[in-house]
Design a protein around this motif. Structure first.
Motif, PDB file in Angstrom:
ATOM      1  N   ALA A   1       0.788  -1.096  -0.057  1.00 52.97           N
ATOM      2  CA  ALA A   1       0.158  -0.079   0.052  1.00 52.97           C
ATOM      3  C   ALA A   1       0.960   1.377   0.161  1.00 52.97           C
ATOM      4  CB  ALA A   1      -0.975  -0.052   1.105  1.00 52.97           C
ATOM      5  N   ALA A   2       0.364   2.457   0.063  1.00 55.74           N
ATOM      6  CA  ALA A   2       0.782   3.648   0.078  1.00 55.74           C
ATOM      7  C   ALA A   2       1.810   3.628   1.206  1.00 55.74           C
ATOM      8  CB  ALA A   2       0.121   4.818   0.062  1.00 55.74           C
ATOM      9  N   GLU A   3       3.163   4.343   1.159  1.00 54.65           N
ATOM     10  CA  GLU A   3       3.975   4.284   2.456  1.00 54.65           C
ATOM     11  C   GLU A   3       3.131   4.843   3.721  1.00 54.65           C
ATOM     12  OE1 GLU A   3       8.300   6.412   3.839  1.00 54.65           O
ATOM     13  OE2 GLU A   3       7.384   6.585   1.829  1.00 54.65           O
ATOM     14  N   GLU A   4       2.289   5.898   3.607  1.00 55.97           N
ATOM     15  CA  GLU A   4       1.798   6.255   4.852  1.00 55.97           C
ATOM     16  C   GLU A   4       0.718   5.273   5.559  1.00 55.97           C
ATOM     17  OE1 GLU A   4       1.844   7.530   1.962  1.00 55.97           O
ATOM     18  OE2 GLU A   4       1.192   9.649   1.573  1.00 55.97           O
ATOM     19  N   ILE A   5       0.281   4.362   4.545  1.00 57.83           N
ATOM     20  CA  ILE A   5      -0.703   3.283   5.245  1.00 57.83           C
ATOM     21  C   ILE A   5       0.230   2.372   5.669  1.00 57.83           C
ATOM     22  CG2 ILE A   5      -2.256   1.592   4.395  1.00 57.83           C
ATOM     23  CD1 ILE A   5      -3.479   3.473   2.484  1.00 57.83           C
ATOM     24  N   GLU A   6       1.140   1.660   5.052  1.00 56.48           N
ATOM     25  CA  GLU A   6       2.285   0.754   5.526  1.00 56.48           C
ATOM     26  C   GLU A   6       2.887   1.127   6.996  1.00 56.48           C
ATOM     27  OE1 GLU A   6       2.277  -2.105   4.718  1.00 56.48           O
ATOM     28  OE2 GLU A   6       1.881  -2.110   2.508  1.00 56.48           O
ATOM     29  N   LEU A   7       3.199   2.468   7.191  1.00 57.17           N
ATOM     30  CA  LEU A   7       3.415   2.863   8.567  1.00 57.17           C
ATOM     31  C   LEU A   7       2.599   2.700   9.586  1.00 57.17           C
ATOM     32  CD1 LEU A   7       5.674   6.124   7.501  1.00 57.17           C
ATOM     33  CD2 LEU A   7       6.443   4.020   8.481  1.00 57.17           C
ATOM     34  N   GLN A   8       1.156   2.839   9.256  1.00 64.55           N
ATOM     35  CA  GLN A   8       0.434   2.710  10.450  1.00 64.55           C
ATOM     36  C   GLN A   8       0.626   1.396  11.219  1.00 64.55           C
ATOM     37  OE1 GLN A   8      -1.814   5.074  11.309  1.00 64.55           O
ATOM     38  NE2 GLN A   8      -0.419   6.083  10.129  1.00 64.55           N
ATOM     39  N   PHE A   9       1.103   0.345  10.341  1.00 64.35           N
ATOM     40  CA  PHE A   9       1.090  -1.173  11.161  1.00 64.35           C
ATOM     41  C   PHE A   9       2.155  -1.147  12.107  1.00 64.35           C
ATOM     42  CE2 PHE A   9      -1.310  -1.830   7.357  1.00 64.35           C
ATOM     43  CZ  PHE A   9      -2.325  -2.738   7.715  1.00 64.35           C
ATOM     44  N   ALA A  10       3.302  -0.350  11.682  1.00 60.88           N
ATOM     45  CA  ALA A  10       4.362  -0.504  12.813  1.00 60.88           C
ATOM     46  C   ALA A  10       4.459   0.629  13.639  1.00 60.88           C
ATOM     47  CB  ALA A  10       5.683  -0.020  11.987  1.00 60.88           C
ATOM     48  N   THR A  11       3.266   1.654  13.770  1.00 61.47           N
ATOM     49  CA  THR A  11       3.192   2.726  14.837  1.00 61.47           C
ATOM     50  C   THR A  11       2.136   2.433  15.336  1.00 61.47           C
ATOM     51  OG1 THR A  11       2.076   4.180  13.303  1.00 61.47           O
ATOM     52  CG2 THR A  11       4.400   4.197  13.231  1.00 61.47           C
ATOM     53  N   LEU A  12       1.186   1.791  15.461  1.00 59.75           N
ATOM     54  CA  LEU A  12      -0.074   1.348  16.200  1.00 59.75           C
ATOM     55  C   LEU A  12       0.337   0.992  17.699  1.00 59.75           C
ATOM     56  CD1 LEU A  12      -3.157   1.363  16.028  1.00 59.75           C
ATOM     57  CD2 LEU A  12      -3.011  -1.112  15.545  1.00 59.75           C
ATOM     58  N   PRO A  13       0.010   1.683  18.508  1.00 61.03           N
ATOM     59  CA  PRO A  13       0.331   1.197  20.061  1.00 61.03           C
ATOM     60  C   PRO A  13      -0.400  -0.209  20.333  1.00 61.03           C
ATOM     61  CG  PRO A  13      -1.181   2.909  20.004  1.00 61.03           C
ATOM     62  CD  PRO A  13      -0.881   2.866  18.549  1.00 61.03           C
ATOM     63  N   ILE A  14       0.576  -1.024  20.644  1.00 62.96           N
ATOM     64  CA  ILE A  14       0.034  -2.199  21.175  1.00 62.96           C
ATOM     65  C   ILE A  14       0.054  -2.415  22.778  1.00 62.96           C
ATOM     66  CG2 ILE A  14       0.143  -4.866  20.970  1.00 62.96           C
ATOM     67  CD1 ILE A  14      -0.641  -3.460  18.436  1.00 62.96           C
ATOM     68  N   ASP A  15      -0.844  -1.937  23.522  1.00 60.57           N
ATOM     69  CA  ASP A  15      -0.967  -1.675  25.040  1.00 60.57           C
ATOM     70  C   ASP A  15      -2.489  -2.166  25.249  1.00 60.57           C
ATOM     71  OD1 ASP A  15      -0.912  -1.238  27.563  1.00 60.57           O
ATOM     72  OD2 ASP A  15       0.162   0.509  27.397  1.00 60.57           O
ATOM     73  N   PRO A  16      -2.720  -3.435  25.867  1.00 55.90           N
ATOM     74  CA  PRO A  16      -4.173  -3.652  26.230  1.00 55.90           C
ATOM     75  C   PRO A  16      -4.785  -2.709  27.446  1.00 55.90           C
ATOM     76  CG  PRO A  16      -2.798  -5.677  26.083  1.00 55.90           C
ATOM     77  CD  PRO A  16      -1.849  -4.460  25.845  1.00 55.90           C
ATOM     78  N   ARG A  17      -3.727  -2.187  28.102  1.00 55.63           N
ATOM     79  CA  ARG A  17      -4.133  -1.344  29.260  1.00 55.63           C
ATOM     80  C   ARG A  17      -4.823  -0.149  28.706  1.00 55.63           C
ATOM     81  NH1 ARG A  17       1.293  -1.273  32.398  1.00 55.63           N
ATOM     82  NH2 ARG A  17       1.865  -0.610  30.498  1.00 55.63           N
ATOM     83  N   HIS A  18      -4.093   0.404  27.370  1.00 59.45           N
ATOM     84  CA  HIS A  18      -4.864   1.442  26.843  1.00 59.45           C
ATOM     85  C   HIS A  18      -5.856   1.364  26.053  1.00 59.45           C
ATOM     86  CE1 HIS A  18      -4.747   5.350  24.602  1.00 59.45           C
ATOM     87  NE2 HIS A  18      -4.628   4.662  23.605  1.00 59.45           N
ATOM     88  N   MET A  19      -5.975   0.112  25.047  1.00 62.29           N
ATOM     89  CA  MET A  19      -7.081  -0.017  24.462  1.00 62.29           C
ATOM     90  C   MET A  19      -7.200  -1.555  23.934  1.00 62.29           C
ATOM     91  SD  MET A  19      -7.796   1.601  20.875  1.00 62.29           S
ATOM     92  CE  MET A  19      -7.676   3.400  21.512  1.00 62.29           C
TER      93      MET A  19
END
Length: 541
Positions: free
Chosen positions: A87-105
């Motif tokens: 996909a476009a670079e902006e979209i691919e970056l979302q997968f690397a920057t999404l926070p993985i924190d069950p306490r947050h969400m």
């Protein structure tokens, strides 16, 4: 001893496995030195072959585990890795920057947030692009959600083979109107791939898609439906009428090859051979199919001096016809205008020199003239009757120089009408010819087909009047008039066969004929019943 042997075998196997692993890792390391990261990111995981069998098994388990809809962005991401897309670079970056924190969400909320960000980015990117032309796909993939793993794999196989595919998992974004988008995909796809399974048969949506595709090609002649059996099931009455490809038990390369074999185009039908026709066709210097000289307009001179004899007869015939037309135009005879029309048409078809005109079509007009004469013999002035007989005699004197005329009538007489003329197929063939005139066909090709249908049309039925004493009648024709229905059927189908046979020779001209393959496919869809009819006709039924 046995324990030592087993240990030795295990050691050898481990060493071999280690060697394989090291070889693969070394190959990957060497490639990393040669390939830029941006290129590597958009390559398939398996570059030169289908994924191993175990991939399909584990991928199915993954899809089953992540069946909740919120996992779709991740499944799409992994599918892109398998297919070698990004996909476009902006979209691919979302997968690397999404926070993985069950306490947050929790996971579902985070994935929903990821989908929302992707949708916003995609909308912004689409807004920057010019409005796209209407999109078309080669195949619409119809499947049950329970068979999404198969759908993703098969879509990848189709796209790797150079085909475009519409599928719900990749072409309908969250929030879109499902029914409207599916309808758009169906209407914009040339082919339809159905993944048959118990869940497919039980799905109302899938059955609606199948019915829509079936209605577009109920006879199967267009080969628009490709059913793939992915799980054993009892098929409905419509699906059971179409031959499916059984993929049950196949995986990896075996499954890919089975699908690609099914996609192979249907071989083009071969034209009927050694068939006479009112016209001959060939390719000209401009790489177009056109009417060419054949036995209908190329005289044969069997002995010395016959060339001069032919020329004299042709010239005499033309002159007496021209004089009679002039007298009819001056109304020197009380005769209906049909005589002058038939004579003028005859003169248009009469050859002026070897390779010109068409004596077979001129012969058809001469028979029209004879029919008029026969019908009016009790009321025609004797002077006109004498001159009509003279025209017919001169015409008959030309026939020996054109053997194609006699052969055509022999073929008509020996043929049999065993089935109705396939008029829909003929009309479809002619429509393709017109559609590709003048890029591939000269105007003379469709005009020739129209001319044949008109000239050999059965005349309206009329009972011949009894000859009154002292009345001059047409002199007997050495070639008996053929059955008009048979003459028209043979002339049309043999002409279509001749056009198609000439067109097929264009394949040897390579890239000089742009779009040849596409036109060949269109013609092939229509010409098969015409050729079958012609073969049955010439074989006597």
């Amino acid at each position: 001893a046995s324990a030592a042997a087993a240990a030795a075998a295990a050691t050898a196997a481990a060493a071999a496995a280690a060697a394989d692993v090291w070889e693969a890792v070394s190959a990957d390391a060497n490639r990393l030195e040669l390939v830029a990261p941006s290129v590597l990111a958009s390559e398939k995981l398996w570059l030169e072959k289908a994924p191993p069998n175990w991939v399909h098994e584990y991928y199915s388990e993954l899809l089953d585990t992540l069946r909740e809809s919120h996992w779709r962005p991740w499944l799409d991401w992994y599918q892109r890795r398998l297919d070698g897309r990004e996909a476009a670079e902006e979209i691919e970056l979302q997968f690397a920057t999404l926070p993985i924190d069950p306490r947050h969400m929790d996971v579902a909320e985070q994935n929903a947030e990821l989908a929302r960000r992707i949708a916003e980015l995609q909308e912004a990117l689409d807004a920057k692009k010019p409005p796209p032309a209407d999109q078309h796909w080669d195949f619409f993939i119809s499947y049950s959600s329970k068979d999404e793993a198969d759908a993703r794999e098969i879509a990848g196989i189709l796209e790797q083979a150079g085909h475009s595919a519409f599928a719900q998992f990749k072409d309908i974004a969250p929030g879109n109107n499902f029914v409207r988008e599916m309808q758009k995909g169906l209407e914009s796809s040339r082919g339809f791939v159905a993944l048959l399974s118990p869940d497919y048969e039980a799905s109302n949506h899938c059955q609606a898609e199948w019915a829509a595709a079936y209605n577009r090609d109920p006879s199967g002649a267009g080969r628009k439906i490709l059913p793939l059996l992915v799980r054993q099931t009892k098929l409905n009455s419509l699906a059971s009428q179409i031959v499916y490809v059984n993929l049950v038990g196949l995986s990896g390369e075996a499954r890919r090859q089975a699908i690609l074999r099914a996609l192979a185009p249907k071989p083009l039908p071969k034209p009927a051979e050694n068939i006479s026709a009112p016209f001959d066709f060939g390719w000209n210097a401009e790489n177009r199919v056109t009417v060419v000289a054949g036995p209908q307009n190329t005289p044969v001179f069997p002995f010395a001096g016959s060339d001069q004899d032919h020329h004299e007869r042709l010239d005499a015939c033309r002159k007496i016809v021209q004089r009679l037309i002039a007298d009819l135009a001056a109304q020197r005879f009380n005769a209906r205008p049909d005589y002058r029309i038939a004579l003028e048409t005859y003169l248009e078809e009469l050859p002026t020199a070897p390779g010109s005109g068409n004596l077979l079509l001129a012969d058809a007009e001469a028979r029209v003239l004879r029919g008029l004469f026969e019908e009016d013999k009790n009321i025609l002035a004797r002077a006109l009757a004498e001159r009509l007989n003279r025209v017919l005699e001169f015409h008959i004197g030309l026939r020996p120089y054109y053997p194609g005329v006699g052969r055509f009538y022999d073929d008509v007489r020996s043929g049999a009408l065993s089935a109705p003329l396939p008029r829909d197929a003929i009309a479809g063939f002619v429509e393709v010819v017109r559609e590709h005139t003048p890029d591939i066909f000269e105007q003379s090709v469709s005009q020739g087909i129209d001319k044949v249908e008109e000239d050999f049309a059965p005349p309206p039925g009329a009972e011949a009047p009894q000859l009154e004493p002292g009345i001059l009648a047409p002199r007997p024709d050495p070639i008996e008039a053929p059955d008009p229905e048979k003459a028209q059927a043979f002339s049309i189908t043999s002409t279509i066969n001749a056009v198609y046979g000439a067109f097929l020779k264009g394949k040897d001209m390579g890239s000089a004929v742009k779009g040849w393959d596409e036109v060949a496919k269109k013609l092939g869809e229509h010409v098969e019943p015409v050729i079958e009819y012609l073969k049955n006709f010439t074989s006597g039924g």
